[in-house]
Write an enzyme that holds these catalytic residues in place. Structure first.
Site, PDB file in Angstrom:
ATOM      1  N   ASP A 133       3.031  -1.400   1.395  1.00 33.09           N
ATOM      2  CA  ASP A 133       3.450  -0.046   1.725  1.00 33.09           C
ATOM      3  C   ASP A 133       2.236   0.686   2.281  1.00 33.09           C
ATOM      4  O   ASP A 133       1.116   0.173   2.254  1.00 33.09           O
ATOM      5  CB  ASP A 133       3.934   0.695   0.468  1.00 33.09           C
ATOM      6  N   ASP A 135       0.091   3.782   1.376  1.00 27.10           N
ATOM      7  CA  ASP A 135      -0.171   4.762   0.321  1.00 27.10           C
ATOM      8  C   ASP A 135      -1.028   5.892   0.884  1.00 27.10           C
ATOM      9  O   ASP A 135      -2.047   5.645   1.537  1.00 27.10           O
ATOM     10  CB  ASP A 135      -0.894   4.102  -0.854  1.00 27.10           C
TER      11      ASP A 135
END
Length: 204
Positions: A133, A135
């Site tokens: 992902d 962040d």
């Protein structure tokens, strides 16, 4: 030197770490390749800072402490955002940071990438995978309203990667997505003394 959670610290190696438990063998090898630790959100003894070591695999994470005078250099998420080093990367996930930068910089927000994306940008060591992902940390003030929080959340949903945003305050941090979708319920508030549920209300 001002130190904050998510900052990356360059150190000499595993011999600098302080731990109340045995240090796994992989820690020394990992730090030999990339001698960086990340500041954890936890209290430490005077003259020390709580840090974490990341290994090459997702399940390899080790919590320890570091004498502040052992820090060779510091890289903050905000510094990474200002330098825009992602523009030199070919991976698609890094290209999204230009779009994120445009969205957040126009509002003069203090922000930066963390997690595997931030680690790879700061160290040059491969950390991002196909499952990674993006962040992000945003250090918010009183000017950060619920209306703007919703605008940011809706904008980030347009990207092809999952974006995990932590809103940092002086007292602790909480998830942008969790807050926007909380409908007045308490959210998980992360502090130096651990996480707890708290009702958070930003101005409209």
């Amino acid at each position: 030197m001002e130190l904050s959670p998510h900052d990356l610290l360059r150190i000499k190696g595993a011999e600098e770490l302080i731990s109340h438990t045995p240090i796994p063998n992989w820690v020394e090898g990992s730090l030999a390749i990339s001698p960086f630790v990340v500041i954890r959100r936890s209290r430490a003894a005077k003259g020390q800072v709580a840090v974490g070591v990341r290994g090459t695999e997702r399940n390899k994470r080790f919590a320890a402490f570091l004498p502040i005078d052992s820090i060779l250099s510091r890289v903050s998420p905000e510094q990474l955002a200002q330098e825009k080093g992602w523009q030199n990367h070919s991976k698609k996930i890094f290209h999204c940071l230009d779009w994120i930068s445009d969205l957040l910089d126009v509002a003069s927000l203090t922000w930066g990438p963390t997690g595997s994306v931030g680690f790879e940008l700061a160290t040059g060591q491969k950390a991002v995978t196909e499952k990674s992902d993006i962040d992000i940390v945003i250090r918010i003030s009183e000017e950060f309203t619920i209306t703007f929080a919703q605008k940011i959340e809706n904008g980030l949903k347009k990207l092809p990667f999952r974006i995990d945003v932590q809103l940092e305050t002086k007292e602790g941090a909480f998830s942008l997505s969790e807050y926007v979708n909380s409908e007045g319920k308490k959210v998980l508030f992360r502090t130096m003394d651990g996480p707890f549920l708290k009702e958070v209300t930003l101005r409209k």
